[in-house]
Design a protein around this motif. Structure first.
Motif, PDB file in Angstrom:
ATOM      1  N   HIS A 230       0.825  -1.206   0.000  1.00 24.89           N
ATOM      2  CA  HIS A 230       0.000   0.000   0.000  1.00 24.89           C
ATOM      3  C   HIS A 230       0.859   1.256   0.000  1.00 24.89           C
ATOM      4  CE1 HIS A 230      -3.575   2.358   0.955  1.00 24.89           C
ATOM      5  NE2 HIS A 230      -4.281   1.253   0.773  1.00 24.89           N
ATOM      6  N   LYS A 231       1.849   1.278   0.884  1.00 28.10           N
ATOM      7  CA  LYS A 231       2.710   2.461   1.009  1.00 28.10           C
ATOM      8  C   LYS A 231       3.535   2.693  -0.256  1.00 28.10           C
ATOM      9  CE  LYS A 231       3.472   3.728   5.804  1.00 28.10           C
ATOM     10  NZ  LYS A 231       2.195   4.340   5.827  1.00 28.10           N
ATOM     11  N   GLN A 232       4.071   1.608  -0.819  1.00 23.73           N
ATOM     12  CA  GLN A 232       4.873   1.741  -2.034  1.00 23.73           C
ATOM     13  C   GLN A 232       4.025   2.258  -3.199  1.00 23.73           C
ATOM     14  OE1 GLN A 232       8.154   1.433  -2.691  1.00 23.73           O
ATOM     15  NE2 GLN A 232       8.409   1.281  -0.478  1.00 23.73           N
ATOM     16  N   VAL A 233       2.842   1.676  -3.350  1.00 19.57           N
ATOM     17  CA  VAL A 233       1.966   2.072  -4.458  1.00 19.57           C
ATOM     18  C   VAL A 233       1.578   3.541  -4.309  1.00 19.57           C
ATOM     19  CG1 VAL A 233      -0.339   1.747  -5.451  1.00 19.57           C
ATOM     20  CG2 VAL A 233       1.104  -0.232  -4.984  1.00 19.57           C
ATOM     21  N   GLU A 234       1.254   3.921  -3.109  1.00 19.09           N
ATOM     22  CA  GLU A 234       0.892   5.330  -2.893  1.00 19.09           C
ATOM     23  C   GLU A 234       2.061   6.247  -3.215  1.00 19.09           C
ATOM     24  OE1 GLU A 234      -0.858   5.706   1.059  1.00 19.09           O
ATOM     25  OE2 GLU A 234      -2.802   5.914   0.078  1.00 19.09           O
ATOM     26  N   ARG A 235       3.275   5.784  -2.905  1.00 16.27           N
ATOM     27  CA  ARG A 235       4.456   6.607  -3.212  1.00 16.27           C
ATOM     28  C   ARG A 235       4.623   6.743  -4.732  1.00 16.27           C
ATOM     29  NH1 ARG A 235      10.106   4.504  -1.900  1.00 16.27           N
ATOM     30  NH2 ARG A 235      10.551   5.134  -4.052  1.00 16.27           N
ATOM     31  N   TYR A 236       4.515   5.635  -5.448  1.00 18.52           N
ATOM     32  CA  TYR A 236       4.631   5.700  -6.918  1.00 18.52           C
ATOM     33  C   TYR A 236       3.579   6.632  -7.513  1.00 18.52           C
ATOM     34  CZ  TYR A 236       7.470   1.427  -6.481  1.00 18.52           C
ATOM     35  OH  TYR A 236       8.405   0.496  -6.149  1.00 18.52           O
ATOM     36  N   LEU A 237       2.355   6.485  -7.012  1.00 19.30           N
ATOM     37  CA  LEU A 237       1.248   7.295  -7.560  1.00 19.30           C
ATOM     38  C   LEU A 237       1.461   8.777  -7.280  1.00 19.30           C
ATOM     39  CD1 LEU A 237      -1.828   5.063  -6.625  1.00 19.30           C
ATOM     40  CD2 LEU A 237      -0.791   5.320  -8.879  1.00 19.30           C
ATOM     41  N   SER A 238       1.999   9.079  -6.092  1.00 15.89           N
ATOM     42  CA  SER A 238       2.201  10.495  -5.761  1.00 15.89           C
ATOM     43  C   SER A 238       3.344  11.083  -6.594  1.00 15.89           C
ATOM     44  CB  SER A 238       2.472  10.669  -4.267  1.00 15.89           C
ATOM     45  OG  SER A 238       3.760  10.180  -3.955  1.00 15.89           O
ATOM     46  N   GLU A 239       4.279  10.212  -7.019  1.00 18.41           N
ATOM     47  CA  GLU A 239       5.395  10.712  -7.835  1.00 18.41           C
ATOM     48  C   GLU A 239       5.002  10.857  -9.303  1.00 18.41           C
ATOM     49  OE1 GLU A 239       8.294   7.744  -6.946  1.00 18.41           O
ATOM     50  OE2 GLU A 239       8.903   8.721  -5.051  1.00 18.41           O
ATOM     51  N   ASN A 240       3.954  10.139  -9.708  1.00 17.70           N
ATOM     52  CA  ASN A 240       3.566  10.160 -11.120  1.00 17.70           C
ATOM     53  C   ASN A 240       2.033  10.218 -11.230  1.00 17.70           C
ATOM     54  OD1 ASN A 240       3.047   9.764 -13.785  1.00 17.70           O
ATOM     55  ND2 ASN A 240       4.444   8.011 -14.031  1.00 17.70           N
ATOM     56  N   ALA A 241       1.544  11.409 -11.530  1.00  7.76           N
ATOM     57  CA  ALA A 241       0.096  11.630 -11.522  1.00  7.76           C
ATOM     58  C   ALA A 241      -0.636  10.800 -12.576  1.00  7.76           C
ATOM     59  CB  ALA A 241      -0.205  13.108 -11.733  1.00  7.76           C
ATOM     60  N   ASP A 242       0.038  10.421 -13.651  1.00 12.05           N
ATOM     61  CA  ASP A 242      -0.637   9.677 -14.729  1.00 12.05           C
ATOM     62  C   ASP A 242      -0.671   8.166 -14.493  1.00 12.05           C
ATOM     63  OD1 ASP A 242      -1.074  12.022 -16.090  1.00 12.05           O
ATOM     64  OD2 ASP A 242       0.863  11.915 -17.131  1.00 12.05           O
ATOM     65  N   MET A 243       0.036   7.700 -13.503  1.00 14.73           N
ATOM     66  CA  MET A 243       0.164   6.256 -13.296  1.00 14.73           C
ATOM     67  C   MET A 243      -1.124   5.651 -12.737  1.00 14.73           C
ATOM     68  SD  MET A 243       3.090   4.418 -11.027  1.00 14.73           S
ATOM     69  CE  MET A 243       4.455   4.340 -12.167  1.00 14.73           C
ATOM     70  N   THR A 244      -1.488   4.463 -13.211  1.00 11.58           N
ATOM     71  CA  THR A 244      -2.663   3.767 -12.661  1.00 11.58           C
ATOM     72  C   THR A 244      -2.211   2.847 -11.527  1.00 11.58           C
ATOM     73  OG1 THR A 244      -2.443   1.861 -14.122  1.00 11.58           O
ATOM     74  CG2 THR A 244      -3.734   3.727 -14.959  1.00 11.58           C
ATOM     75  N   ILE A 245      -3.185   2.350 -10.785  1.00 19.03           N
ATOM     76  CA  ILE A 245      -2.859   1.439  -9.679  1.00 19.03           C
ATOM     77  C   ILE A 245      -2.174   0.183 -10.235  1.00 19.03           C
ATOM     78  CG2 ILE A 245      -3.841   0.043  -7.816  1.00 19.03           C
ATOM     79  CD1 ILE A 245      -6.149   2.105  -7.675  1.00 19.03           C
TER      80      ILE A 245
END
Ligand SMILES: [Zn+2]
Length: 264
Positions: A230-245
């Motif tokens: 959960h934490k890693q995915v949230e970090r990736y998403l916050s770094e890249n606004a276009d990224m999907t889950i």
């Protein structure tokens, strides 16, 4: 000399307004006094704003105005209006929330009570929107300015009443009337802002559910701690606004899970 002699009788200019309550448009049965009779001496002594008008009104308005000490017609009218709105708040809510064609789906007793509320709410709405009438008092004529008509806009669709706008917006944008009415009040009395806010909240809720489900499934499949995923995915998403889950999970797999598995 009785106190009454200080007052000018407010007389309708046009005969179609005879015997009409100046405050709500119902049948007039008595008079309201601006200022109230028991405060005449106070108003005469202090010269506080007062108009010394004797106003044709209905029994209900005069009853509601017993609590009002104001000396001017406008103040007393606003007071009567607020008191009527408060007294019939429940019926007004029903009137805003329901339309006649929705009643068909209800069982008899509920339908009966909603029908009564609708009728009372419609009457009250009409009384609250009554603008008064042109009148003469003490030889002076007064024209009552028509209130600017109300308009409610829902993304370019215009309505004369809140009720119609609420009904339309609720159906067109699939939002329950209660939620939409609250959001309207919380969003600057704007249907557009209210609808945008509700849709944004719904999208966020949906996203968070997806995030939770997909992270849990990923954690189970790859024997990882859910909180870590959960934490890693949230970090990736916050770094890249276009990224999907899904993409974030793929990145997690490629950078953390696969290399670790290869080392074992
Ligand atoms: Zn009245």
């Amino acid at each position: 000399m009785t106190a009454d002699t200080h007052y000018h009788l407010l007389t309708p200019t046009h005969s179609n307004s005879f015997n009409t309550c100046f405050y709500c448009g119902c049948i007039a049965a008595t008079h309201d006094y601006a200022p109230p009779l028991q405060y005449v001496e106070f108003y005469l002594a202090t010269r506080e704003p007062s108009e010394f008008l004797k106003i044709p009104v209905c029994n209900e308005c005069v009853e509601l105005l017993k609590a009002c000490k104001a000396g001017t017609l406008d103040e007393r009218r606003l007071f009567a209006r607020a008191a009527l709105a408060k007294k019939y708040a429940k019926a007004l809510t029903i009137y805003d929330m329901w339309t006649a064609d929705e009643l068909a789906t209800l069982d008899y007793s509920l339908r009966h009570s909603i029908e009564a509320g609708l009728k009372l709410g419609a009457e009250t709405t009409e009384r609250l929107s009554f603008a008064g009438f042109d009148y003469e008092a003490g030889g002076v004529s007064q024209l009552v300015a028509e209130n600017a008509p109300l308009r409610f806009d829902v993304f370019g669709e215009c309505f004369d009443t809140f009720r119609e706008a609420l009904d339309f917006a609720s159906k067109a944008y699939r939002i329950p009337k209660n939620a939409l009415k609250d959001a309207f009040a919380d969003n600057g009395n704007s249907f557009e802002q209210a609808i945008n806010t509700i849709h944004k909240q719904a999208a966020e809720k949906e996203f968070n559910q997806q995030l939770k489900q997909q992270c849990a499934a990923f954690a189970k499949q790859h024997k990882q701690a859910v909180i870590f995923v959960h934490k890693q995915v949230e970090r990736y998403l916050s770094e890249n606004a276009d990224m999907t889950i899904t993409e974030a999970l793929q990145q997690l797999y490629n950078t953390r899970v696969k290399p670790a598995a290869a080392r074992r």
